[in-house]
Motif scaffolding. Structure first.
Motif, PDB file in Angstrom:
ATOM      1  N   SER A  69       0.763  -1.060   0.107  1.00 25.79           N
ATOM      2  CA  SER A  69       0.235  -0.137  -0.278  1.00 25.79           C
ATOM      3  C   SER A  69       0.769   1.307   0.574  1.00 25.79           C
ATOM      4  O   SER A  69       2.071   0.848   0.163  1.00 25.79           O
ATOM      5  CB  SER A  69      -0.919   0.256   1.294  1.00 25.79           C
ATOM      6  OG  SER A  69      -0.234  -0.012   1.931  1.00 25.79           O
ATOM      7  N   THR A  70       0.803   2.227  -0.523  1.00 23.62           N
ATOM      8  CA  THR A  70       0.507   3.630  -0.429  1.00 23.62           C
ATOM      9  C   THR A  70      -0.048   4.752  -0.453  1.00 23.62           C
ATOM     10  O   THR A  70      -1.029   4.951  -0.822  1.00 23.62           O
ATOM     11  CB  THR A  70       1.728   3.820  -1.916  1.00 23.62           C
ATOM     12  OG1 THR A  70       2.594   5.086  -2.274  1.00 23.62           O
ATOM     13  CG2 THR A  70       1.239   3.442  -3.027  1.00 23.62           C
ATOM     14  N   GLY A 105       3.998   0.890   2.516  1.00 23.31           N
ATOM     15  CA  GLY A 105       4.103   0.064   3.668  1.00 23.31           C
ATOM     16  C   GLY A 105       3.716  -2.016   3.227  1.00 23.31           C
ATOM     17  O   GLY A 105       3.128  -1.835   1.806  1.00 23.31           O
ATOM     18  N   ILE A 106       4.536  -2.668   3.715  1.00 25.01           N
ATOM     19  CA  ILE A 106       4.231  -4.248   3.033  1.00 25.01           C
ATOM     20  C   ILE A 106       3.664  -4.804   4.132  1.00 25.01           C
ATOM     21  O   ILE A 106       3.854  -4.649   5.096  1.00 25.01           O
ATOM     22  CB  ILE A 106       5.260  -4.698   2.280  1.00 25.01           C
ATOM     23  CG1 ILE A 106       5.669  -3.650   1.272  1.00 25.01           C
ATOM     24  CG2 ILE A 106       4.958  -6.664   2.299  1.00 25.01           C
ATOM     25  CD1 ILE A 106       6.607  -4.587   0.896  1.00 25.01           C
ATOM     26  N   ASN A 107       2.409  -5.159   4.274  1.00 22.64           N
ATOM     27  CA  ASN A 107       1.258  -5.991   5.348  1.00 22.64           C
ATOM     28  C   ASN A 107       1.414  -7.870   4.734  1.00 22.64           C
ATOM     29  O   ASN A 107       0.930  -7.517   3.788  1.00 22.64           O
ATOM     30  CB  ASN A 107       0.424  -4.907   5.471  1.00 22.64           C
ATOM     31  CG  ASN A 107       0.326  -3.368   5.103  1.00 22.64           C
ATOM     32  OD1 ASN A 107       0.943  -3.747   6.652  1.00 22.64           O
ATOM     33  ND2 ASN A 107      -0.070  -3.168   4.653  1.00 22.64           N
ATOM     34  N   ALA A 108       1.410  -7.991   5.980  1.00 21.94           N
ATOM     35  CA  ALA A 108       1.341  -9.932   5.491  1.00 21.94           C
ATOM     36  C   ALA A 108       0.576 -10.063   6.865  1.00 21.94           C
ATOM     37  O   ALA A 108       0.270  -9.769   7.839  1.00 21.94           O
ATOM     38  CB  ALA A 108       2.793 -10.559   5.248  1.00 21.94           C
ATOM     39  N   ASN A 109      -1.180 -10.543   6.269  1.00 16.40           N
ATOM     40  CA  ASN A 109      -1.499 -11.219   7.491  1.00 16.40           C
ATOM     41  C   ASN A 109      -1.534 -13.308   7.243  1.00 16.40           C
ATOM     42  O   ASN A 109      -2.043 -13.260   6.414  1.00 16.40           O
ATOM     43  CB  ASN A 109      -2.090 -10.386   7.191  1.00 16.40           C
ATOM     44  CG  ASN A 109      -3.571 -11.200   8.911  1.00 16.40           C
ATOM     45  OD1 ASN A 109      -3.485 -11.597   9.916  1.00 16.40           O
ATOM     46  ND2 ASN A 109      -5.311 -11.465   8.447  1.00 16.40           N
ATOM     47  N   TRP A 110      -1.220 -14.126   8.557  1.00 18.69           N
ATOM     48  CA  TRP A 110      -1.839 -15.006   8.433  1.00 18.69           C
ATOM     49  C   TRP A 110      -2.370 -16.117   9.785  1.00 18.69           C
ATOM     50  O   TRP A 110      -2.554 -15.945  10.741  1.00 18.69           O
ATOM     51  CB  TRP A 110      -0.531 -15.999   8.018  1.00 18.69           C
ATOM     52  CG  TRP A 110      -0.145 -17.915   7.826  1.00 18.69           C
ATOM     53  CD1 TRP A 110      -1.253 -17.746   7.146  1.00 18.69           C
ATOM     54  CD2 TRP A 110       0.904 -18.548   8.343  1.00 18.69           C
ATOM     55  NE1 TRP A 110      -0.102 -19.525   7.570  1.00 18.69           N
ATOM     56  CE2 TRP A 110       0.430 -19.754   8.057  1.00 18.69           C
ATOM     57  CE3 TRP A 110       1.742 -18.455   9.236  1.00 18.69           C
ATOM     58  CZ2 TRP A 110       0.780 -20.709   8.559  1.00 18.69           C
ATOM     59  CZ3 TRP A 110       2.938 -19.560   9.717  1.00 18.69           C
ATOM     60  CH2 TRP A 110       2.084 -20.769   9.205  1.00 18.69           C
TER      61      TRP A 110
END
Length: 446
Positions: A69-70, A105-110
């Motif tokens: 996202s930016t 930003g770089i976001n990760a969800n697991w």
């Protein structure tokens, strides 16, 4: 004169060529064409392909999701005043009315664990895909049954037209013979009028049989998705008594085989399995959900003495975390879902019993019709022979003036009825025996 004969021969040759070029469909060709072109069957195949995509998507849910996202913002201050800033011992004047800033930003969800919801979803989607494939088979079976029934109806009506033609020819011959007898004074004109009426009635019956034959051919064309104006006809197979009176399959053996292969039964069993998995998924509402998150971001802004890349580097930040959600009170949502899933299981178990009951009823009807028509065919064939001999004798006696018009008409009607009964029992036996073999797992053959 020779030229005229030559033109006539050429015309007959061209007519024969056109007739020869007309496609005549066998039963197997009708079945193959319908399975490849029927619209409803194609729609079922598309649904199965769509359900396969759901399986792939549910498998992907086992892996982390990552997104970038930016956010870029710019501001304009048209009436801003100049300012003096002291930075690192030096003075700078700032009179920019336009400023901007950006974030990246770089976001990760697991989802690490959610009470096996994800794995159960995969299992359910696989079962849904299998049921969609079984729906394709079920639709294909239904189409094949309809084609076989229409094909046999066409065979029946074709022979019925032939019988009506022969009856009408006999009526015309009797009328012409009666006309001769009236001319010589050996028959009353009132009998001739009755024979004229009989010819008209037989012509009406012939037209009705031809119309019925054309209607069944039209229905078969529509089922095959053929919508042109080309002539359509089917191959008339030779059916001898040995083939017609073949041994009827055992009713229970056909039913046992059908339970293992019929798609509607297999689909009902898969529905039960899916309901059992749905109960397990609903119970996951009582269990906690564990997720892992991670992010990396940075930002930049105008009005700084450092360039873009250095700002991004200096402002970079990383974070990660573990999220645990434990249900405490959910307004009985989980309990309601479990109970509804159990009700769905009970419904699907009843649906399986209903499908089995319907399957047995269908097979029993085919078996009963085949058995009855086999027995009736033997007597109907003997009856036609007797009625034909009786009608020939009455006709001969009528020509000699020994029988009246009522006896002649009665004899002809009895013969026509016997012939129709023979055709009905013949093709009823043929169709029902073929359907029994089809339900036992064989291809449809006549």
């Amino acid at each position: 004169m020779k030229k005229k004969h030559l033109l006539t021969a050429l015309s007959m040759l061209l007519t024969g060529t056109v007739a020869y070029g007309q496609r005549v469909w066998t039963l197997q060709e009708c079945l193959d064409y319908a399975l490849a072109n029927n619209i409803q069957l194609q729609q079922k195949r598309i649904t199965a392909a769509s359900d396969h995509e759901d399986v792939l998507q549910s498998k992907s849910a086992l892996f982390p999701s990552v997104s970038f996202s930016t956010n870029q913002n710019a501001s304009w201050r048209p009436f801003a005043e100049s300012t003096i800033n002291l930075t690192n011992g030096s003075m700078t004047t700032n009179n920019n009315s336009v400023s901007y800033n950006g974030s990246y930003g770089i976001n990760a969800n697991w989802t690490v664990w959610n009470g096996f919801r994800n794995t159960n979803t995969i299992k359910q989607n696989k079962l849904t895909e299998q049921m969609a494939e079984l729906a394709v088979e079920q639709q294909a079976n239904s189409i094949q049954e309809q084609i076989a029934q229409l094909y046999v109806q066409i065979l029946y009506e074709t022979e019925a037209v032939h019988v009506s033609e022969e009856i009408m020819k006999a009526s015309i011959m009797q009328r012409d013979r009666a006309q001769t007898m009236v001319d010589v004074g050996s028959l009353a004109r009132v009998d001739l009028v009755q024979l004229e009426a009989q010819v008209n009635q037989d012509q009406y019956g012939l037209v009705q049989a031809q119309s019925q034959l054309a209607n069944y051919k039209l229905q078969l064309k529509q089922l095959l998705e053929i919508h042109d104006d080309e002539p359509f006809d089917v191959v008339i197979p030779d059916v001898d008594d040995a083939q017609l009176l073949t041994i009827i399959p055992n009713k229970q053996a056909v039913y046992n085989a059908a339970l293992e292969i019929r798609p509607e039964i297999q689909s009902s069993k898969l529905n039960i399995q899916s309901s059992e998995i749905a109960i397990a998924s609903a119970r996951a509402g009582y269990m906690p959900t564990v997720s892992v998150t991670a992010s990396m971001g940075s930002n930049n802004s105008s009005g700084q003495n450092t360039d873009f890349f250095k700002q991004v580097k200096n402002n970079m930040s990383n974070s990660w975390g573990v999220s645990v959600q434990v249900p405490i009170f959910d307004n009985h949502q989980a309990r309601t879902n479990i109970r509804k899933a159990k009700y769905a299981l009970q419904t699907n178990e009843l649906n399986l019993q209903e499908q089995q009951k319907q399957l047995y009823s269908t097979i029993e009807n085919y078996w009963l019709n085949a058995t009855t028509s086999h027995q009736q065919y033997i007597y109907a064939k003997a009856n036609v022979k007797s009625m034909q001999e009786s009608y020939d004798l009455v006709s001969e006696q009528f020509n000699l003036g020994l029988k009246n018009i009522v006896e002649l008409t009665t004899g002809k009607n009895n013969l026509l009825q016997a012939q129709q009964q023979l055709l009905q029992t013949k093709y009823t036996a043929l169709l029902n025996s073929a359907m029994l073999n089809f339900y036992a797992g064989e291809n449809i053959k006549l």
